[in-house]
Design a protein around this motif. Structure first.
Motif, PDB file in Angstrom:
ATOM      1  N   TYR A  65       0.807  -1.219   0.000  1.00  0.00           N
ATOM      2  CA  TYR A  65       0.000   0.000   0.000  1.00  0.00           C
ATOM      3  C   TYR A  65       0.847   1.280   0.000  1.00  0.00           C
ATOM      4  O   TYR A  65       0.326   2.387  -0.080  1.00  0.00           O
ATOM      5  CB  TYR A  65      -0.959   0.028   1.207  1.00  0.00           C
ATOM      6  N   ARG A 119      -8.541  -5.876  -5.713  1.00  0.00           N
ATOM      7  CA  ARG A 119      -8.002  -6.554  -4.533  1.00  0.00           C
ATOM      8  C   ARG A 119      -8.028  -5.582  -3.363  1.00  0.00           C
ATOM      9  O   ARG A 119      -7.739  -4.405  -3.534  1.00  0.00           O
ATOM     10  CB  ARG A 119      -6.572  -6.992  -4.859  1.00  0.00           C
ATOM     11  N   GLY A 120      -8.399  -6.031  -2.210  1.00  0.00           N
ATOM     12  CA  GLY A 120      -8.443  -5.166  -1.027  1.00  0.00           C
ATOM     13  C   GLY A 120      -7.483  -5.661   0.047  1.00  0.00           C
ATOM     14  O   GLY A 120      -7.405  -6.852   0.321  1.00  0.00           O
ATOM     15  N   HIS A 123      -6.291  -4.659   4.103  1.00  0.00           N
ATOM     16  CA  HIS A 123      -6.589  -3.733   5.196  1.00  0.00           C
ATOM     17  C   HIS A 123      -5.552  -3.852   6.306  1.00  0.00           C
ATOM     18  O   HIS A 123      -4.912  -4.893   6.468  1.00  0.00           O
ATOM     19  CB  HIS A 123      -8.007  -3.928   5.729  1.00  0.00           C
ATOM     20  N   TRP A 126      -8.273   0.732   4.410  1.00  0.00           N
ATOM     21  CA  TRP A 126      -8.407  -0.201   3.282  1.00  0.00           C
ATOM     22  C   TRP A 126      -7.636   0.351   2.091  1.00  0.00           C
ATOM     23  O   TRP A 126      -7.729   1.539   1.775  1.00  0.00           O
ATOM     24  CB  TRP A 126      -9.873  -0.376   2.886  1.00  0.00           C
ATOM     25  N   PHE A 177      -7.550  -0.444  -1.786  1.00  0.00           N
ATOM     26  CA  PHE A 177      -8.127  -1.183  -2.917  1.00  0.00           C
ATOM     27  C   PHE A 177      -7.261  -0.947  -4.136  1.00  0.00           C
ATOM     28  O   PHE A 177      -6.864   0.186  -4.412  1.00  0.00           O
ATOM     29  CB  PHE A 177      -9.545  -0.681  -3.218  1.00  0.00           C
ATOM     30  N   ALA A 227     -16.201   0.772  -4.757  1.00  0.00           N
ATOM     31  CA  ALA A 227     -15.695  -0.267  -3.848  1.00  0.00           C
ATOM     32  C   ALA A 227     -15.499   0.303  -2.445  1.00  0.00           C
ATOM     33  O   ALA A 227     -15.839  -0.328  -1.434  1.00  0.00           O
ATOM     34  CB  ALA A 227     -14.372  -0.819  -4.382  1.00  0.00           C
ATOM     35  N   ALA A 228     -14.968   1.525  -2.385  1.00  0.00           N
ATOM     36  CA  ALA A 228     -14.747   2.169  -1.086  1.00  0.00           C
ATOM     37  C   ALA A 228     -16.089   2.443  -0.398  1.00  0.00           C
ATOM     38  O   ALA A 228     -16.253   2.197   0.802  1.00  0.00           O
ATOM     39  CB  ALA A 228     -13.960   3.462  -1.269  1.00  0.00           C
ATOM     40  N   GLU A 286     -17.556  -0.754   1.019  1.00  0.00           N
ATOM     41  CA  GLU A 286     -16.878  -1.210   2.242  1.00  0.00           C
ATOM     42  C   GLU A 286     -17.290  -0.339   3.434  1.00  0.00           C
ATOM     43  O   GLU A 286     -17.519  -0.843   4.542  1.00  0.00           O
ATOM     44  CB  GLU A 286     -15.360  -1.148   2.031  1.00  0.00           C
TER      45      GLU A 286
END
Ligand code: SF4
Length: 599
Positions: free
Chosen positions: A417, A477-478, A480, A489, A491, A556-557, A560
Motif C-alpha cells: 500500500y 483486490r483489497g 486492510h 483499506w 483497494f 468499492a470504497a 466497504e
C-alpha cells in the motif's frame, strides 16, 4: 547501468522563447513530413528512427533539433496553416521522458522564498541563497531562483516548459517545497497558493500575466553561501534589510476570500490542480493547522520522520521527539490527508544495524504506516553543521556495502500500500563532500534484491504506468491494516502479474472525529488511476485513465464503508477534482465533499 551523479539543471532554448521556428521552416517541414511517414504503432517513434530523421536535417548544418524545438516548430507551422497535423498525436509520438507524467498526473514543484526555519537539524544544508534545506544547484531550486521564488512565475513558466516538450498540463499536482511550510506567515501561505492557482487558471486560458507578477527581487544570490553557518540570522537580516524590517513584501499577502475565488475558478479550468502538497515538521502540526492546510486546498502533506529513535533525533538537534511524529500522524490521518514521509538513515549516531531496526518500526507500528516514502540517506554537505562532526571523526558516511544493506533491507519491507517515491536525494555530486554520489542507488538496490531472489512490492515497483493493459484481466483486490485512528483499506486493480492499474485509500476511523465535518464519516483519502497523463476530456482507448476505473474504486470504497456501518463517505478532494466527485453524487461541504451511504 551508468551511475548518474551530477544533475545540474539544463535549459532548453525552446522552453525559454529563444528558438525562432521561422528561420528553420524548411528543415522543420521536412522533419515533420518524415515523422508523419513513419508507421504509427501507437507509442513513441523508435529512438533509432527519430535519430536518423534528425541526422538527415541537422540544425544549422551541425546540431540536432530538440523535441521541444520540433514541437514549437510544429505548433508554429500549424498556426500558419503550413502543415496539416494532428498536434496531440504528433506530440505523443515524439515526446521524451514520459516517466514524469506516466503516473497519471503532471507534477509541478515550486519553492517558497528563503525564510528562517524553526529547525536546527545538523544534517540540513545552510545555503542562504535558497529556502532552508535546498541547494542552489538542485534543478528545481535553480528554476525557483530564476523566477525569484515567485509562485506565479514558477508555475506559469513550468507549465510552458512542460507544454513545450509535449507533456499534458491539464491535471497538475502542485508540490510546494521549502523550509517548514507551517512556520511561514499565514498571509504569505494564502498568497503563495492563490498565485499558483492564478497561474494555472491563466495558463489554461492562454493568458500570460508574468509581467504583473510580484517580484520582490531580493537577490539572494548576492549572499555568500558560507554565511550559512547562521542561516536564520543571515536570511532574516537580508529580508528585513530590504523589506523595511519585515519578512514580507507588501505584495506577498492575500485574503482567504481571494484564494477561495481562485480555487473556484480552477474547478473547471483547463489546467486543474488535482493535488496540492506542502512539507512541514511533525511538531508544527495541530488540529488547527491541519484544518488550515486543508483550507488552502491541500490533499497531501510531506512530513519528516527522519528517525523513529528519540536518541537519534536528539543527537541531530531535530527539535522534536518520536511522540510528536505519532501525534502529527494522528492529526493528518483524522483529516484524511495523504501522508508522504521522509526517513533518513546514516544520521549522526546511527549505525546500519540500528537503521534497519528503525525502518522496521515504520510499518510494524500502526502509528506510522505512511502512504508514500522518501528514503534519503544523510549526505554530507559543506554548509551543514554535520561537517563539524565529520571533521572531529564523530560521523562518517556509510560505505557502499553498508548503504546497500540498509537500502535493500528497507525496500523489501515496504508493503503493497506504500509508494517509495525516491531513494537518495537528487543533489549534485559536486555538493556531496564525502559518501555516496550514486543517484541511481535504487536501481542498484533493486538489482541486489532480485539477485537475492526477493522482490519489492511497493506501489512504484508494480505500477502499470503508460503500458497497454488488458482491462478484462484486472481484478479488484483489497488489503486492510490498522492505523492509529482505525482501519485503513487499500483497494487496487491488479492484473495476473500483480501490476497495479489504479488504487484507492479508504480510512474507517473509530470513535468520534476531532473534525466536526467528518463526524460519523468514512474517509476516501485517494483515488489514483495510472496511465500517461491524458488531457481532461480526451478518451484514450489504450490507457487506464478514463475507462471507469476511478468510479469503480469509489464504488468499492463506498461499499466497504457502508458494510462497516458508516452513513456517509467524505472525500479529501483536490480543487480540480470537485466536479468529478459531484458527478458521482458527492455534495460540497466546508472542506470536504460528502456522499450519503444511507440509500
Ligand atoms: S526542519 Fe527541515 S528545513 Fe528546517 S532545519 Fe530541519 S531539516 Fe532543515
Amino acid at each position: 547501468m551508468s551511475p548518474r551523479a551530477s544533475t545540474k539543471a539544463r535549459r532548453d532554448p525552446a522552453e525559454h522563447g529563444q528558438f525562432d521556428p521561422e528561420h528553420h521552416t524548411e528543415n522543420l517541414l521536412a522533419i515533420i513530413q518524415e515523422i508523419e511517414a513513419v508507421p504509427d504503432a501507437g507509442g513513441l517513434i523508435a529512438r533509432e528512427s527519430m535519430e536518423a530523421i534528425l541526422r538527415r536535417h541537422p540544425r544549422d548544418g551541425k546540431g540536432f533539433y530538440s523535441r521541444a524545438q520540433l514541437i514549437a516548430g510544429a505548433r508554429y507551422l500549424l498556426g500558419r496553416g503550413a502543415v496539416e497535423l494532428d498536434e496531440e498525436r504528433f506530440v505523443r509520438r515524439i515526446r521524451m521522458r514520459p516517466v514524469r507524467t506516466q503516473s497519471g498526473v503532471t507534477p509541478l514543484t515550486v519553492l517558497t522564498k528563503p525564510f528562517p526555519c524553526p529547525g536546527g537539524c545538523v544534517f540540513c544544508p545552510n545555503d542562504v541563497r535558497m529556502p532552508k534545506s535546498y541547494l542552489a544547484d538542485e534543478p528545481g531550486a535553480q528554476r525557483a531562483a530564476l523566477n525569484h521564488f515567485d509562485p506565479y512565475l514558477q508555475t506559469w513558466n513550468r507549465l510552458a516548459a512542460y507544454r513545450a516538450i509535449g507533456h499534458p498540463v491539464s491535471k497538475v499536482e502542485m508540490i510546494i517545497l521549502g523550509g517548514t511550510w507551517s512556520s511561514h506567515p499565514e498571509t504569505y501561505q494564502i498568497w503563495f497558493v492563490k498565485r499558483c492557482f492564478d497561474a494555472l487558471n491563466d495558463f489554461g486560458e492562454g493568458r500570460n500575466r508574468c509581467d504583473e507578477a510580484s517580484q520582490t527581487r531580493l537577490d539572494f544570490n548576492a549572499l555568500r553561501p558560507e554565511a550559512g553557518s547562521n542561516y536564520n540570522e543571515t536570511v532574516g537580516q537580508h529580508l528585513r534589510g530590504r523589506l523595511g524590517g519585515a519578512l514580507l513584501d507588501s505584495g506577498e499577502g492575500a485574503e482567504w476570500s481571494e484564494l477561495e475565488q481562485a480555487q473556484r475558478d480552477n474547478e473547471a479550468a483547463q489546467c486543474r490542480s488535482v493535488g496540492l502538497v506542502v512539507e512541514t515538521r511533525p511538531d508544527h502540526l495541530s488540529l488547527g493547522e491541519v484544518l488550515r492546510i486543508r483550507r488552502l486546498g491541500c490533499t497531501k502533506v510531506q512530513i519528516g520522520y527522519q528517525s523513529l529513535s528519540d536518541e537519534i533525533l536528539s543527537a541531530n538537534k531535530r527539535g522534536h521527539d518520536v511522540a510528536a511524529t505519532r501525534t502529527a500522524m494522528r492529526w493528518l490521518r483524522a483529516a484524511g490527508f495523504k501522508i508522504h514521509a521522509h526517513w533518513m538513515p546514516n544520521l549522526l549516531g546511527a549505525t546500519p544495524e540500528g537503521d534497519i531496526k528503525d525502518f522496521e518500526k515504520i510499518f510494524d507500528d500502526a502509528d506510522f504506516r505512511p502512504d508514500e516514502l522518501k528514503i534519503y540517506p544523510c549526505s554530507l554537505i559543506e554548509s551543514a553543521e554535520l561537517m563539524d562532526f565529520h571533521k572531529r571523526g564523530e560521523w562518517h558516511p556509510y560505505d557502499y556495502a553498508e548503504l546497500l544493506e540498509v537500502v535493500t533491507s528497507a525496500l523489501v519491507r515496504v508493503p503493497r500500500y506504500c509508494r517509495v517515491t525516491r531513494v537518495i536525494r537528487d543533489i549534485s555530486s559536486d555538493d556531496i563532500v564525502e559518501g555516496n554520489k550514486l543517484t541511481n542507488f535504487r536501481q542498484i538496490a533493486e538489482q541486489e534484491i532480485s539477485r537475492r531472489g526477493d522482490t519489492c512490492k511497493d506501489i512504484r515497483a508494480r505500477e502499470i504506468r503508460s503500458e497497454r493493459i488488458d482491462a478484462d484481466s484486472l481484478e479488484l483486490r483489497g488489503t486492510h491494516y490498522e492505523t492509529s485512528i482505525g482501519v485503513e483499506w487499500f483497494f487496487e486493480f491488479v492484473n495476473p502479474e500483480d501490476r497495479i492499474a489504479g488504487f484507492a485509500r479508504l480510512s474507517l476511523p473509530r470513535g468520534s472525529s476531532d473534525l466536526d465535518e467528518l463526524e460519523g464519516s468514512a474517509l476516501l483519502r485517494e483515488v489514483h488511476v495510472y496511465g500517461a497523463a491524458t488531457e481532461l476530456g480526451v478518451r484514450s482507448s489504450e490507457r487506464t485513465q478514463h475507462r471507469g476505473f476511478g468510479q469503480k474504486l469509489v464504488e468499492a470504497a463506498a461499499a466497504e464503508a457502508r458494510k462497516a456501518g458508516y452513513q456517509s463517505l467524505a472525500v479529501i478532494s483536490a480543487v480540480g477534482t470537485r466536479i468529478w466527485y459531484r458527478r458521482l453524487g458527492f455534495v460540497d461541504g466546508a472542506l470536504y465533499q460528502h456522499l450519503s451511504l444511507e440509500a
